[in-house]
Design an enzyme around this catalytic site. Structure first.
Site, mmCIF file in Angstrom:
data_model
loop_
_atom_site.group_PDB
_atom_site.id
_atom_site.type_symbol
_atom_site.label_atom_id
_atom_site.label_comp_id
_atom_site.label_asym_id
_atom_site.label_seq_id
_atom_site.Cartn_x
_atom_site.Cartn_y
_atom_site.Cartn_z
ATOM 1 N N CYS A 58 -18.738 -148.373 50.646
ATOM 2 C CA CYS A 58 -17.842 -148.893 49.609
ATOM 3 C C CYS A 58 -17.091 -150.124 50.118
ATOM 4 O O CYS A 58 -16.400 -150.052 51.142
ATOM 5 C CB CYS A 58 -16.833 -147.830 49.169
ATOM 6 S SG CYS A 58 -15.669 -148.450 47.927
ATOM 7 N N HIS A 87 -27.784 -149.806 50.980
ATOM 8 C CA HIS A 87 -27.532 -150.881 50.015
ATOM 9 C C HIS A 87 -27.765 -152.181 50.771
ATOM 10 O O HIS A 87 -27.049 -152.477 51.738
ATOM 11 C CB HIS A 87 -26.101 -150.796 49.489
ATOM 12 C CG HIS A 87 -25.787 -151.828 48.448
ATOM 13 N ND1 HIS A 87 -24.789 -151.660 47.517
ATOM 14 C CD2 HIS A 87 -26.337 -153.038 48.183
ATOM 15 C CE1 HIS A 87 -24.737 -152.720 46.726
ATOM 16 N NE2 HIS A 87 -25.669 -153.575 47.125
ATOM 17 N N LYS A 111 -24.819 -143.009 52.902
ATOM 18 C CA LYS A 111 -25.077 -144.262 52.188
ATOM 19 C C LYS A 111 -24.259 -145.356 52.864
ATOM 20 O O LYS A 111 -23.051 -145.197 53.077
ATOM 21 C CB LYS A 111 -24.690 -144.149 50.714
ATOM 22 C CG LYS A 111 -25.008 -145.409 49.908
ATOM 23 C CD LYS A 111 -24.796 -145.155 48.408
ATOM 24 C CE LYS A 111 -25.321 -146.343 47.588
ATOM 25 N NZ LYS A 111 -24.347 -147.445 47.500
ATOM 26 N N GLY A 143 -27.900 -147.962 40.494
ATOM 27 C CA GLY A 143 -26.491 -147.856 40.168
ATOM 28 C C GLY A 143 -26.145 -148.550 38.874
ATOM 29 O O GLY A 143 -26.279 -147.998 37.789
ATOM 30 N N ARG A 144 -25.731 -149.817 38.978
ATOM 31 C CA ARG A 144 -25.195 -150.532 37.816
ATOM 32 C C ARG A 144 -26.187 -150.626 36.658
ATOM 33 O O ARG A 144 -25.775 -150.632 35.495
ATOM 34 C CB ARG A 144 -24.749 -151.932 38.253
ATOM 35 C CG ARG A 144 -23.468 -151.918 39.102
ATOM 36 C CD ARG A 144 -23.143 -153.287 39.638
ATOM 37 N NE ARG A 144 -24.108 -153.726 40.648
ATOM 38 C CZ ARG A 144 -24.181 -154.960 41.128
ATOM 39 N NH1 ARG A 144 -23.375 -155.893 40.655
ATOM 40 N NH2 ARG A 144 -25.060 -155.272 42.056
ATOM 41 N N MET A 151 -20.956 -143.746 41.656
ATOM 42 C CA MET A 151 -20.145 -144.886 41.219
ATOM 43 C C MET A 151 -18.782 -144.392 40.750
ATOM 44 O O MET A 151 -18.697 -143.529 39.876
ATOM 45 C CB MET A 151 -20.864 -145.645 40.103
ATOM 46 C CG MET A 151 -22.158 -146.313 40.553
ATOM 47 S SD MET A 151 -23.037 -147.142 39.200
ATOM 48 C CE MET A 151 -23.792 -145.723 38.373
ATOM 49 N N GLY A 162 -29.960 -151.630 45.491
ATOM 50 C CA GLY A 162 -29.513 -152.999 45.282
ATOM 51 C C GLY A 162 -30.479 -153.802 44.440
ATOM 52 O O GLY A 162 -31.636 -153.983 44.813
ATOM 53 N N ASP A 163 -30.024 -154.253 43.282
ATOM 54 C CA ASP A 163 -30.751 -155.192 42.418
ATOM 55 C C ASP A 163 -31.883 -154.597 41.594
ATOM 56 O O ASP A 163 -32.593 -155.333 40.911
ATOM 57 C CB ASP A 163 -31.324 -156.368 43.224
ATOM 58 C CG ASP A 163 -30.249 -157.311 43.735
ATOM 59 O OD1 ASP A 163 -29.088 -157.157 43.318
ATOM 60 O OD2 ASP A 163 -30.571 -158.191 44.552
ATOM 61 N N GLN A 187 -20.250 -136.727 47.420
ATOM 62 C CA GLN A 187 -20.027 -137.789 48.399
ATOM 63 C C GLN A 187 -18.565 -137.853 48.805
ATOM 64 O O GLN A 187 -17.670 -137.819 47.958
ATOM 65 C CB GLN A 187 -20.453 -139.148 47.840
ATOM 66 C CG GLN A 187 -20.423 -140.244 48.909
ATOM 67 C CD GLN A 187 -20.701 -141.625 48.358
ATOM 68 O OE1 GLN A 187 -19.856 -142.202 47.683
ATOM 69 N NE2 GLN A 187 -21.878 -142.157 48.644
#
Length: 332
Positions: A102, A171, A141, A228-229, A19, A205-206, A72
């Site tokens: 991205c 993702h 990715k 990630g987040r 990230m 994702g999620d 990356q």
């Protein structure tokens, strides 16, 4: 056990996503402490590396305590990607990852990141250029496709595997979705069911809770999950997921003392890596995340934003700890 080339990972590994402005060495170190199995650097511009851009070069910093760790890179030019892969190899990471996901406009407009999703032939050429330029395992990715009318992940997975990549992270959104809407992991499940696919497939994702991690593991049968987040300000999520997998039970949520310790460690390592003043200035983006949902933190957040030295940080942590000890005693 999951293998990426010669890298051995645990069964169903948990990966920390690369990230921008987040996945630097101090943050990666914290996530490693709390259970991340494989991590990646922030994404690095291939052209920036070739120009010897200071910011790009700084992102090459990796440390033995965080291994296995990948670097990356992104770009839209074959020669630049090949050259940057050779530069990356000099710092001896465990693998090289290519960013084809991205969605940010400034990256996409350069024909890089998710911009490459419009041209699978170019994606293949860029990947071949990297694979042929390094002895390190190469991973990718990417996303499902450019938009809902051009989902091409099935072709992408097969063709990238043919180039020699050792793992693929998907993702489960399109570029058009950015980070909105729900990630559609059915596509990941379909890739895993493809008998031609032999490399590990990681889903992204999620994933924001142990329950969802277990549900997606069982439902979609991928080889591991990239987070990630959900890890921003909450590095504990990795061990929480692992514990839930083993026991079906939740670890206790981090208390104020745990959160303050994480902030102190993150700040110290950031100061060591970037210098005290810059390191603490760049910590400012993290405080709200570490104390998300904690009552009465707004007043302390202002104080944390005014910290410029570790000595000031220690004094503020002590003050914050004392306040919440008294607050919790009143609530009891």
């Amino acid at each position: 056990m999951v293998k990426i080339g010669n890298i051995e990972l645990p069964e169903f590994p948990l990966l920390l996503a690369p990230m921008e402005d987040v996945s630097d060495p101090p943050f990666r170190r914290l996530c490693k402490m709390h259970g991340a199995d494989l991590m990646y650097s922030e994404f690095i511009s291939s052209e920036g590396l070739i120009r010897d851009a200071m910011k790009s070069r700084k992102k090459l910093d990796i440390f033995d305590y965080e291994r296995p760790v990948g670097i990356q890179i992104f770009g839209g030019d074959e020669e630049a990607m090949a050259m940057s892969a050779r530069i990356v190899e000099t710092v001896n990471p465990d693998l090289v990852d290519i960013n084809f996901g991205c969605p940010v406009k400034k990256v996409v407009c350069k024909g890089a990141g998710a911009g490459v999703l419009k041209d699978i032939d170019l994606m293949v050429r860029l990947t071949k250029a990297v694979v042929s330029s390094t002895h390190l395992p190469v991973t990718v990715k990417t996303r499902l496709g450019w938009d809902s009318t051009s989902i091409n992940i099935d072709e992408v997975a097969e063709r990238l595997q043919e180039t020699g990549i050792k793992a693929l992270t998907i993702h489960a959104r399109t570029r058009a979705q950015m980070y909105k809407g729900e990630a559609d992991w059915e596509h990941i499940s379909r890739i895993k069911q493809n008998p031609n696919i032999e490399i590990p497939i990681f889903g992204n994702g999620d994933i924001d809770s142990p329950e969802k991690a277990l549900e997606y593991k069982q439902k979609y049968a991928c080889d591991g999950i990239m987070i990630g987040r959900a890890a921003i300000g909450y590095p504990w999520i990795f061990n929480e997921i692992k514990h839930f997998f083993k026991t079906g039970e939740h670890l206790p949520e981090p208390v104020i003392a745990d959160r303050l310790l994480a902030v102190r460690q993150h700040a110290e390592w950031s100061a060591e890596w970037k210098g005290e003043k810059l390191g603490l200035i760049e910590m400012r983006q993290h405080y709200s995340n570490y104390f998300r949902g904690v009552p009465h933190f707004k007043e302390f957040r202002k104080k944390f934003l005014e910290v410029f030295t570790l000595e000031e940080m220690d004094a503020l942590i002590k003050e914050t700890q004392q306040f919440y000890e008294e607050y919790m005693a009143q609530q009891a």
